[in-house]
Structure formats: structure tokens, C-alpha cells
Scaffold this motif. Structure first.
Motif, short mmCIF file in Angstrom:
data_model
loop_
_atom_site.label_atom_id
_atom_site.label_comp_id
_atom_site.label_asym_id
_atom_site.label_seq_id
_atom_site.Cartn_x
_atom_site.Cartn_y
_atom_site.Cartn_z
N LEU A 291 1.05 3.71 12.84
CA LEU A 291 0.30 3.48 10.65
C LEU A 291 1.49 4.30 9.72
CD1 LEU A 291 -3.24 4.52 11.35
CD2 LEU A 291 -2.34 1.84 11.02
N LEU A 292 2.42 3.57 9.01
CA LEU A 292 2.79 3.66 8.51
C LEU A 292 2.66 3.87 6.72
CD1 LEU A 292 6.25 2.53 9.57
CD2 LEU A 292 5.31 5.13 9.94
N PRO A 293 2.51 4.02 5.78
CA PRO A 293 2.27 4.21 4.58
C PRO A 293 2.47 2.77 4.02
CG PRO A 293 3.83 6.62 4.49
CD PRO A 293 3.88 5.19 6.19
N SER A 294 2.29 2.27 3.17
CA SER A 294 2.99 1.66 2.23
C SER A 294 3.73 1.52 1.39
CB SER A 294 1.96 0.70 1.51
OG SER A 294 0.90 1.21 0.82
N MET A 295 4.53 0.52 0.52
CA MET A 295 5.60 0.86 -0.26
C MET A 295 4.96 1.10 -1.34
SD MET A 295 8.70 0.94 1.04
CE MET A 295 9.51 0.99 -0.67
N ASN A 296 3.78 0.87 -1.90
CA ASN A 296 2.81 1.16 -2.36
C ASN A 296 2.49 2.37 -2.96
OD1 ASN A 296 1.47 0.01 -4.90
ND2 ASN A 296 -0.18 0.32 -3.94
N ASP A 297 2.29 2.98 -1.25
CA ASP A 297 1.66 4.54 -1.53
C ASP A 297 3.14 5.13 -1.78
OD1 ASP A 297 -0.45 3.74 -0.75
OD2 ASP A 297 -0.80 4.40 0.69
N ILE A 298 4.03 4.84 -1.40
CA ILE A 298 5.57 5.61 -1.50
C ILE A 298 6.25 5.74 -2.92
CG2 ILE A 298 8.25 5.92 -0.30
CD1 ILE A 298 7.19 4.44 2.12
N PHE A 299 6.18 4.34 -3.95
CA PHE A 299 6.14 4.50 -4.60
C PHE A 299 5.63 5.11 -6.07
CE2 PHE A 299 5.58 2.75 -8.90
CZ PHE A 299 6.88 2.38 -9.23
N ILE A 300 4.03 5.18 -5.25
CA ILE A 300 3.14 6.43 -6.09
C ILE A 300 3.70 7.94 -5.90
CG2 ILE A 300 0.73 7.04 -5.82
CD1 ILE A 300 -0.32 3.98 -5.99
N LYS A 301 3.60 7.78 -4.77
CA LYS A 301 4.38 9.57 -4.38
C LYS A 301 4.74 9.70 -5.15
CE LYS A 301 5.22 13.27 -1.19
NZ LYS A 301 5.11 13.47 -1.35
N ASN A 302 6.37 9.26 -4.89
CA ASN A 302 7.23 9.25 -5.23
C ASN A 302 7.85 9.39 -7.24
OD1 ASN A 302 9.99 9.88 -3.73
ND2 ASN A 302 8.82 8.09 -3.01
N VAL A 303 6.73 8.28 -7.78
CA VAL A 303 6.38 8.08 -9.20
C VAL A 303 5.51 9.82 -9.03
CG1 VAL A 303 6.20 6.98 -10.59
CG2 VAL A 303 7.69 6.64 -9.87
N THR A 304 4.93 9.60 -8.87
CA THR A 304 3.35 10.33 -9.49
C THR A 304 3.84 12.03 -8.75
OG1 THR A 304 1.69 10.36 -8.05
CG2 THR A 304 1.66 8.44 -10.08
N GLY A 305 4.13 11.93 -7.36
CA GLY A 305 3.41 13.15 -6.43
C GLY A 305 3.13 13.72 -6.43
N LYS A 306 1.98 12.55 -6.60
CA LYS A 306 0.87 12.48 -5.61
C LYS A 306 0.75 11.76 -4.40
CE LYS A 306 -1.72 13.91 -9.50
NZ LYS A 306 -1.95 13.27 -10.56
N TYR A 307 -0.05 12.08 -3.60
CA TYR A 307 0.11 10.94 -2.05
C TYR A 307 -1.27 9.85 -2.36
CZ TYR A 307 2.44 9.04 1.47
OH TYR A 307 3.45 8.90 2.43
N PRO A 308 -1.42 9.12 -2.44
CA PRO A 308 -2.67 8.26 -2.24
C PRO A 308 -3.13 8.94 -0.53
CG PRO A 308 -0.97 6.95 -2.83
CD PRO A 308 -0.49 7.76 -2.23
N ASP A 309 -4.89 8.32 -0.46
CA ASP A 309 -5.06 9.25 -0.05
C ASP A 309 -4.28 8.92 1.93
OD1 ASP A 309 -7.06 10.52 2.33
OD2 ASP A 309 -8.61 8.51 2.09
N GLU A 310 -4.28 10.00 3.05
CA GLU A 310 -3.65 9.47 3.43
C GLU A 310 -3.76 8.33 4.73
OE1 GLU A 310 -2.25 12.46 7.52
OE2 GLU A 310 -1.93 13.51 5.73
#
Ligand code: ADP
Length: 315
Positions: A291-310
């Protein structure tokens, strides 16, 4: 693989705002490259610089190894986000006129355009006025005009906005076809689903700076959490006991001896073979996937610094 386009430390200032700050990026030839970033990040500014509509204040740009120059524009097809046709002109007449501006004229232009119109179900509209076409149909005409002269580099700014899902698919298929025929594609989008489906590479721009670039598969792998999903039938032993302390198992569904679960390695993220061996002792493996994170999660993590629920957003 060679790079078709390179930006080196590009900076662009508007009167009171730095729209791009030292942005470098390399676009490999014959690939689809996603230019991502939140609103106001600087994507359109960079796209306009590549199209030589505006110039950078600093930095260098290369097309096929040469410094970017006005002649390169003929090898670039650009579909801007804000697009418009002359409403009162007939569709076919206007398409022929715009084709001529791209050095495709006469019978060749008519033949090519009619083929594209046929493919996009626009042929019956050839002699109608542009204003009679829906917005989506007008956008299809503009897509055709952008790609019909087979430019080496295609740049689409938010190409899917304003299209219904059927036409989005039509466009996606055509973008893939164009890549398979040898074109290089840069497109900007907010639609992360289309990035997963189409892009080989991405660059993420945030607040005028490039904060992430690379191959989509490598980027996703670099965010691996060592989590796998597995489905096991005919389980004959207790999965938690069998896997031992090296793994955390979250059983999501269990009916009789059929188990669906998520497993996280405690040891290292590359232990899939060990894990499969252990699972073989549990029962019959029906499915197994990292299970790899989606690009959506990676986008949000990089822009906001917060990871959506793992685990919740894993695909
Ligand atoms: P994006 O395409 O990522 O949404 P843009 O490149 O359009 O971002 O804009 C980046 C920033 O530069 C924004 O803050 C925008 O307001 C500003 N900007 C864009 N064009 C101009 C302009 N012609 N004059 C002044 N500021 C501009």
C-alpha cells in the motif's frame, strides 16, 4: 533518457510578487510530466515562460539541448487554461485558419482536421458557428488545434477542467496516444487521479519554489510505510501468532477461514518476500499488495506538512 526541456534556476518577479524562485526542472522526452501545485504556486507563470509569452528575470531554459529561442515555439503546442474561439466564425473555417497559423495549410490541414473532428464526433458541426457549440465541444476543437501539427512538446494547462467524465476519458486516451507516437507532454492539474493515471514524472511547485520532482513510481516508493494488504483463504493457523513480533496485523474482515488484513512490517520496508513466505504458512494467498500513499496524500503532505491518516487513504 534524454531531456526534451530543462529549466535551470528560473526566477520571475511580478511588480510586488516573486512568482518563481530558482525553479529547476527536467522533462524527459516522450514522457508525460505533471506540473502540480496549489493555486497561485507559479505553474502558469512557468508555462508562459516555456511558451515565451513572458521571459524569466533569471535562469536558463533549454529545448532539445539548445537554449530556448523563438523558433522553438513551432515545436510546442500550448492549450492555455483560459481559452476562447471567435464565436461568430464557422467552426471548420476557424480551425483551418488556426491551423494555417501553425504552418499547416491547404488540403493537408483539411484532411488532418477532418480526421480529428471525426474522432471527436465534431464533424457534423464543421459548418456551424462556434457559438452554437457547447463549452466542452469548443474545448475539444481547441485541443485538436493544439495537437494537430504534431509538436514535439505539448503543454496543457488544466486540460480536463470543464469536461464531463466521458470526454475526460477521451482526452486522456488521446494524450496517451500522443505520447506513444513520440510527443512529450507537460500538463498542469489539480486532479491527482489523472496524475496517477497519466504521469510518468511530476514536479510540485509550492509558494514559487519547486519542492518535489521525480518519477511518480520512485516518489511513491519513497513514501512507502512498509504496509501491505493481503487476503488469505483457507487459513489454518492464527495469522498474528504465525507472523510474530516483526509485523503488526490489522485484521479488517474475517469470515470462516477467509481473512482480509493490513500488515505493517516492523523490520524494514523491503521485507515483502519474507512476509509472503510467512503468509504461505497461514493459508492460501489470494491477493498481496504493497500500500503506497496516493499522489493526493503526497501532494497534501508536501504542501501542508500534514499526512492524511496513514492507512485510510491508501489505495
Ligand atoms: P498558478 O498557475 O500556480 O495558479 P500563477 O503562475 O498563475 O500560479 O501565479 C503565481 C502568482 O503570481 C500568483 O500569486 C499570482 O497572483 C501572481 N501573478 C500571476 N500573474 C501576474 C501578473 N501578470 N502580475 C502580477 N502578479 C501576477
Amino acid at each position: 533518457m534524454k531531456d526534451l526541456f530543462i529549466a535551470e534556476e528560473v526566477t520571475k518577479d511580478y511588480s510586488n510578487h516573486r512568482a518563481l524562485n530558482n525553479v529547476s526542472m527536467s522533462v524527459p522526452e516522450k514522457s508525460i510530466f505533471g506540473l502540480l501545485g496549489p493555486n497561485g504556486a507559479g505553474k502558469t507563470t512557468l508555462i508562459r515562460i516555456i511558451n515565451q509569452i513572458i521571459g524569466p528575470d533569471n535562469g536558463k531554459l533549454y529545448f532539445e539541448g539548445e537554449r530556448l529561442k523563438p523558433e522553438h515555439v513551432h515545436q510546442i503546442g500550448y492549450l492555455p487554461e483560459e481559452r476562447g474561439l471567435y464565436k461568430k466564425m464557422k467552426v471548420g473555417e476557424q480551425a483551418l485558419y488556426l491551423a494555417k497559423l501553425k504552418n499547416v495549410s491547404g488540403l493537408d490541414a483539411k484532411k488532418k482536421l477532418k480526421e480529428w473532428f471525426e474522432k471527436f464526433e465534431l464533424l457534423p458541426w464543421w459548418d456551424r458557428k462556434v457559438e452554437e457549440l457547447s463549452k466542452g465541444m469548443q474545448q475539444k476543437v481547441q485541443f485538436i488545434i493544439t495537437v494537430m501539427h504534431n509538436p514535439k512538446l505539448l503543454i496543457f494547462d488544466e486540460p480536463f477542467s470543464g469536461f464531463d467524465p466521458i470526454n475526460v476519458n477521451l482526452l486522456k486516451d488521446e494524450i496517451l496516444n500522443l505520447k506513444n507516437k513520440g510527443a512529450t507532454v507537460i500538463f498542469s492539474t489539480h486532479n491527482m487521479g489523472s496524475v496517477e493515471e497519466l504521469c510518468d514524472y511530476i514536479a510540485l511547485i509550492n509558494k514559487s519554489e519547486k519542492i518535489l520532482e521525480g518519477k511518480v513510481t520512485d516518489i511513491k516508493k519513497s513514501y512507502s510505510t512498509g504496509t501491505f494488504s493481503a487476503e488469505i483463504a483457507e487459513a489454518k493457523t492464527d495469522i498474528v501468532a504465525e507472523l510474530g513480533n516483526d509485523y503488526i496485523v490489522k485484521v479488517e474482515d474475517k469470515l470462516d477461514n477467509h481473512i482480509k488484513c493490513k500488515i505493517k512490517s516492523q523490520v524494514n520496508s523491503d521485507s515483502s518476500n519474507d512476509l509472503i513466505k510467512k503468509l504461505t504458512n497461514v493459508g492460501k494467498i489470494i491477493s498481496f499488495q504493497e500500500l503506497l500513499p496516493s499522489m493526493n496524500d503526497i501532494f497534501i503532505k508536501n504542501v501542508t506538512g500534514k499526512y492524511p491518516d496513514e492507512l485510510s487513504n491508501n489505495n
